[in-house]
Write a protein that holds these residues in place. Sequence first.
Motif, PDB file in Angstrom:
ATOM      1  N   SER A 162      67.300  36.738  55.462  1.00 43.97           N
ATOM      2  CA  SER A 162      66.234  37.533  56.067  1.00 43.97           C
ATOM      3  C   SER A 162      64.852  37.082  55.596  1.00 43.97           C
ATOM      4  N   GLY A 163      63.943  36.944  56.578  1.00 41.99           N
ATOM      5  CA  GLY A 163      62.553  36.642  56.257  1.00 41.99           C
ATOM      6  C   GLY A 163      62.247  35.188  55.992  1.00 41.99           C
ATOM      7  N   GLY A 164      63.010  34.258  56.563  1.00 40.17           N
ATOM      8  CA  GLY A 164      62.735  32.855  56.298  1.00 40.17           C
ATOM      9  C   GLY A 164      63.077  31.949  57.463  1.00 40.17           C
ATOM     10  N   VAL A 165      62.674  30.677  57.331  1.00 42.06           N
ATOM     11  CA  VAL A 165      63.003  29.634  58.298  1.00 42.06           C
ATOM     12  C   VAL A 165      63.651  28.497  57.528  1.00 42.06           C
ATOM     13  N   GLU A 166      64.748  27.980  58.054  1.00 51.34           N
ATOM     14  CA  GLU A 166      65.472  26.915  57.367  1.00 51.34           C
ATOM     15  C   GLU A 166      65.708  25.750  58.323  1.00 51.34           C
ATOM     16  N   PRO A 167      65.412  24.508  57.896  1.00 46.66           N
ATOM     17  CA  PRO A 167      65.718  23.348  58.744  1.00 46.66           C
ATOM     18  C   PRO A 167      67.219  23.087  58.741  1.00 46.66           C
ATOM     19  N   LEU A 168      67.838  23.164  59.901  1.00 44.57           N
ATOM     20  CA  LEU A 168      69.274  22.934  60.026  1.00 44.57           C
ATOM     21  C   LEU A 168      69.515  21.721  60.917  1.00 44.57           C
ATOM     22  N   PRO A 169      70.507  20.898  60.602  1.00 43.12           N
ATOM     23  CA  PRO A 169      70.760  19.690  61.397  1.00 43.12           C
ATOM     24  C   PRO A 169      71.363  20.022  62.757  1.00 43.12           C
ATOM     25  N   VAL A 170      70.845  19.382  63.790  1.00 43.68           N
ATOM     26  CA  VAL A 170      71.442  19.541  65.116  1.00 43.68           C
ATOM     27  C   VAL A 170      72.670  18.641  65.203  1.00 43.68           C
ATOM     28  N   GLY A 171      73.552  18.958  66.140  1.00 38.55           N
ATOM     29  CA  GLY A 171      74.728  18.130  66.338  1.00 38.55           C
ATOM     30  C   GLY A 171      75.906  18.490  65.466  1.00 38.55           C
ATOM     31  N   SER A 172      75.761  19.508  64.637  1.00 48.10           N
ATOM     32  CA  SER A 172      76.869  19.941  63.795  1.00 48.10           C
ATOM     33  C   SER A 172      77.632  21.076  64.469  1.00 48.10           C
ATOM     34  N   HIS A 173      76.961  22.186  64.652  1.00 42.15           N
ATOM     35  CA  HIS A 173      77.565  23.323  65.351  1.00 42.15           C
ATOM     36  C   HIS A 173      76.994  23.498  66.747  1.00 42.15           C
ATOM     37  N   TRP A 174      75.831  22.913  67.004  1.00 46.72           N
ATOM     38  CA  TRP A 174      75.163  23.036  68.289  1.00 46.72           C
ATOM     39  C   TRP A 174      74.139  21.917  68.444  1.00 46.72           C
ATOM     40  N   ASP A 175      73.790  21.618  69.691  1.00 43.55           N
ATOM     41  CA  ASP A 175      72.632  20.798  70.013  1.00 43.55           C
ATOM     42  C   ASP A 175      71.522  21.746  70.448  1.00 43.55           C
ATOM     43  N   ALA A 176      70.295  21.256  70.452  1.00 37.85           N
ATOM     44  CA  ALA A 176      69.164  22.087  70.872  1.00 37.85           C
ATOM     45  C   ALA A 176      68.440  21.410  72.032  1.00 37.85           C
ATOM     46  N   VAL A 177      68.030  22.205  73.001  1.00 38.47           N
ATOM     47  CA  VAL A 177      67.270  21.703  74.146  1.00 38.47           C
ATOM     48  C   VAL A 177      65.842  22.219  74.008  1.00 38.47           C
ATOM     49  N   ARG A 178      64.924  21.297  73.727  1.00 37.95           N
ATOM     50  CA  ARG A 178      63.516  21.653  73.526  1.00 37.95           C
ATOM     51  C   ARG A 178      62.772  21.565  74.846  1.00 37.95           C
ATOM     52  N   VAL A 179      62.033  22.634  75.183  1.00 37.22           N
ATOM     53  CA  VAL A 179      61.367  22.711  76.482  1.00 37.22           C
ATOM     54  C   VAL A 179      59.927  23.175  76.290  1.00 37.22           C
ATOM     55  N   ALA A 180      58.983  22.468  76.909  1.00 29.27           N
ATOM     56  CA  ALA A 180      57.580  22.869  76.860  1.00 29.27           C
ATOM     57  C   ALA A 180      57.414  24.256  77.483  1.00 29.27           C
ATOM     58  N   GLN A 181      56.428  24.990  77.026  1.00 32.11           N
ATOM     59  CA  GLN A 181      56.315  26.408  77.364  1.00 32.11           C
ATOM     60  C   GLN A 181      56.274  26.728  78.858  1.00 32.11           C
ATOM     61  N   PRO A 182      55.439  26.064  79.685  1.00 32.49           N
ATOM     62  CA  PRO A 182      55.397  26.475  81.100  1.00 32.49           C
ATOM     63  C   PRO A 182      56.752  26.369  81.790  1.00 32.49           C
ATOM     64  N   VAL A 183      57.435  25.247  81.586  1.00 31.43           N
ATOM     65  CA  VAL A 183      58.753  25.063  82.193  1.00 31.43           C
ATOM     66  C   VAL A 183      59.760  26.016  81.553  1.00 31.43           C
ATOM     67  N   GLY A 184      59.678  26.170  80.238  1.00 27.24           N
ATOM     68  CA  GLY A 184      60.608  27.041  79.535  1.00 27.24           C
ATOM     69  C   GLY A 184      60.500  28.494  79.949  1.00 27.24           C
ATOM     70  N   GLU A 185      59.272  28.971  80.128  1.00 24.48           N
ATOM     71  CA  GLU A 185      59.085  30.366  80.527  1.00 24.48           C
ATOM     72  C   GLU A 185      59.708  30.631  81.891  1.00 24.48           C
ATOM     73  N   ARG A 186      59.514  29.687  82.808  1.00 23.64           N
ATOM     74  CA  ARG A 186      60.075  29.872  84.147  1.00 23.64           C
ATOM     75  C   ARG A 186      61.601  29.779  84.102  1.00 23.64           C
ATOM     76  N   ALA A 187      62.123  28.890  83.264  1.00 27.10           N
ATOM     77  CA  ALA A 187      63.578  28.779  83.128  1.00 27.10           C
ATOM     78  C   ALA A 187      64.171  30.071  82.576  1.00 27.10           C
ATOM     79  N   LEU A 188      63.472  30.699  81.642  1.00 26.10           N
ATOM     80  CA  LEU A 188      63.934  31.987  81.113  1.00 26.10           C
ATOM     81  C   LEU A 188      64.055  33.023  82.226  1.00 26.10           C
ATOM     82  N   GLN A 189      63.090  33.018  83.129  1.00 25.67           N
ATOM     83  CA  GLN A 189      63.135  33.950  84.254  1.00 25.67           C
ATOM     84  C   GLN A 189      64.338  33.664  85.140  1.00 25.67           C
TER      85      GLN A 189
END
Length: 201
Positions: free
Chosen positions: A17-44
Amino acid sequence: MESTMTSRTLPWKPPPSGGVEPLPVGSHWDAVRVAQPVGERALQHLGAESGAVIQDTYGTLYWLVAVGSARSWNLRQVRVLTALVDEVTYLGVPSADWREGPRPHWRVPLGPGRYLTDAQRLWEALAAADHAELGPRVEGRQLCHRCQLPTDEPVIVGEEHGGSLGGGITYACPRHARDYPPSDAEALVTALRRAREGAGA
């Protein structure tokens, strides 16, 4: 308490609780990074079908997906973070109780039943958001009209008139495309076709 309960339902442990930790991608999950305008619309587009989503201090959104499920994607303003043979990529993961910005937080909270997003559904939402925000996709590298630098993600922002071929297309990089007024995508595609036909005449 909530972070502890969440960790019991996941194959990995979120930071305390109350922190941020760098975790390696590709172990339990991959991450899809999306710029805000496209990401906001995708969320909708996704609505309740979205899994957990991290938002960083710059507004960029990160969806967690199954390892290897998005490696072949090629969408503008989207980058898939996954494990590479000779490189380890880390993602800053906030504790499950961080749900408000501007610090890194869970834009869509992590919890039981809301973890990974279905990769196919996410691709469909991002493709629709890409087209809605940036217009028709153009293959190949073009010069941004605003910054005069080459971009591999050109966005059609207008039609040029005049010249020996009777006109052409104005392109911008995604960063500067937002500085131009919205255009009729279909009309611009027609203009592009006319320009190509004129070049071959």
